[in-house]
Design an enzyme around this catalytic site. Structure first.
Site, mmCIF file in Angstrom:
data_model
loop_
_atom_site.group_PDB
_atom_site.id
_atom_site.type_symbol
_atom_site.label_atom_id
_atom_site.label_comp_id
_atom_site.label_asym_id
_atom_site.label_seq_id
_atom_site.Cartn_x
_atom_site.Cartn_y
_atom_site.Cartn_z
ATOM 1 N N GLY A 123 -8.497 -1.509 1.509
ATOM 2 C CA GLY A 123 -7.203 -1.875 2.077
ATOM 3 C C GLY A 123 -6.167 -0.830 1.737
ATOM 4 N N ASP A 124 -4.995 -0.991 2.307
ATOM 5 C CA ASP A 124 -3.893 -0.086 1.969
ATOM 6 C C ASP A 124 -2.593 -0.867 1.974
ATOM 7 O OD1 ASP A 124 -3.013 -0.250 4.700
ATOM 8 O OD2 ASP A 124 -4.486 1.283 5.203
ATOM 9 N N GLY A 125 -1.603 -0.272 1.354
ATOM 10 C CA GLY A 125 -0.304 -0.932 1.234
ATOM 11 C C GLY A 125 0.801 0.088 1.243
ATOM 12 N N GLY A 126 1.927 -0.281 0.644
ATOM 13 C CA GLY A 126 3.085 0.592 0.676
ATOM 14 C C GLY A 126 2.956 1.829 -0.180
ATOM 15 N N ASP B 160 6.982 -7.785 -6.915
ATOM 16 C CA ASP B 160 6.303 -7.736 -5.617
ATOM 17 C C ASP B 160 5.225 -8.819 -5.558
ATOM 18 O OD1 ASP B 160 6.002 -6.791 -3.038
ATOM 19 O OD2 ASP B 160 4.632 -5.174 -3.596
#
Length: 364
Positions: free
Chosen positions: A42-45, A159
């Protein structure tokens, strides 16, 4: 970005219990098959996460921070510093990292095999319907316990969201992603106009004062609670304008005695009285966490106590002590909040509740 000297001071302030293991870029490149797209989790900010296998046989998750993120060194050091000093069964374990001088900044974590809470609620694994209500309630309690641990050592996660709550094969929680986390010593006020958190989860008060506190984590956790009872995402542009933000939807539904219109009925809300009882209680806790005024929100420690008694069935003897301003004292009960659907609405049915609903509607 902090200067080198201030970053050294920051690390010293954390009083690290020990230095993390330093991996070379080359060994992590091998472990992830050259950061193959087939290994992406996965990826995020902040970066992309890959599944890898170290030479010693350990299966790991490797986070590769984006090169175009100008704050990446700060986020990298922040996460390393914080996770290096923490040890809790519901926090993800950091095995190590690359040197800050490495060609890429990489963080190596234990691999958590069962995806995120978001995956199971409304993502790629939602069709499995693996999260029964008892499991969801345990997930809520374990997440709150992890946050209570952080707050006890003066760390704000900043977060909190369902994509940052990982699940192992037994559906136990591992809270992850500390790139935005901060210490909150009482004598220090941290003000930042750089966008913080994630839309749909971020404390709406932040947009007024540019400060996040431990009560901001409580607000975000309130959104997580609503996701757990509804199986709905925190933000959904396909919903009506006033309900794009799940927090706003929840405040309206709970205040108007319409919890049945909020919950995922497949959990057994309308068929099992005990499930209905506990979901109603959790909805009340979410309602409190989502209050606009921070002083009206419970501490995360109080949330742990209440959720535990909800699960164990002894809430009638429990109450949640609320700190109230003199302005609120005129219309708030002086005793702790007693747990019934009406009590929440009566206690908060005021300008503060309506303000909370209105503010969340614009808090995207």
């Amino acid at each position: 970005m902090r200067s080198g000297s201030s970053m050294t001071s920051y690390s010293k302030d954390l009083e690290l219990g020990g230095s993390p293991h330093i991996f070379t870029f080359e060994e992590l490149e091998v472990a992830t098959d050259g950061f193959s797209a087939s290994r992406e989790l996965g990826d995020g900010g902040f970066g992309t996460v890959y599944k890898g296998k170290l030479k010693d046989g350990r299966v790991v998750a490797v986070k590769r921070l984006y090169k175009n993120n100008y704050r990446r060194v700060e986020q990298f050091l922040n996460e390393v510093d914080i996770l290096s000093r923490l040890l809790h069964q519901n926090l993800v374990i950091l095995y190590g990292c690359t040197s800050r001088m490495s060609r890429d900044l990489l963080l190596v974590y234990e691999f958590i095999a069962n995806g995120t809470v978001a995956d199971h609620l409304h993502g790629s694994r939602s069709a499995e319907r693996g999260l029964t209500w008892p499991l969801r309630l345990n997930i809520a309690i374990e997440t709150a316990e992890a946050l209570a641990y952080l707050h006890a050592v003066e760390i704000i996660h900043r977060d909190v969201k369902t994509t940052n709550i990982l699940l192992d094969n037994s559906f136990h929680v591992k809270v992850a992603d500390f790139g935005l986390s901060r210490l909150f010593p009482l004598e220090v006020t941290h003000v930042s106009t750089v966008p913080q958190g994630t839309p749909g989860y971020v404390d709406p008060v932040y947009h007024q004062c540019y400060k996040l506190t431990d009560k901001s984590d409580v607000y975000s956790f309130g959104v997580v609670l609503v996701e757990l009872i509804s199986s709905k995402p925190a933000v959904d542009m396909s919903r009506s304008h006033s309900e794009i933000n799940l927090a706003n939807m929840a405040l309206n539904r709970i205040q108007n005695h319409e919890v049945v219109q909020l919950v995922d009925l497949e959990l057994g809300y309308d068929t099992d009285p005990e499930t209905k009882r506990t979901i109603d209680r959790v909805a009340e806790v979410a309602f409190q966490c989502l209050q606009m005024e921070r002083d009206l929100r419970p501490s995360i420690k109080e949330v742990v106590e209440i959720l535990t008694c909800v699960r164990d069935g002894d809430c009638r003897a429990k109450s949640m002590k609320k700190k109230a301003s003199q302005k609120e004292d005129a219309h708030l009960l002086t005793e702790g909040l007693q747990f019934s659907p009406d009590s929440v609405i009566h206690r908060f049915h005021s300008q503060s509740t309506n303000h909370s609903v209105a503010s969340n509607a614009s808090g995207l």
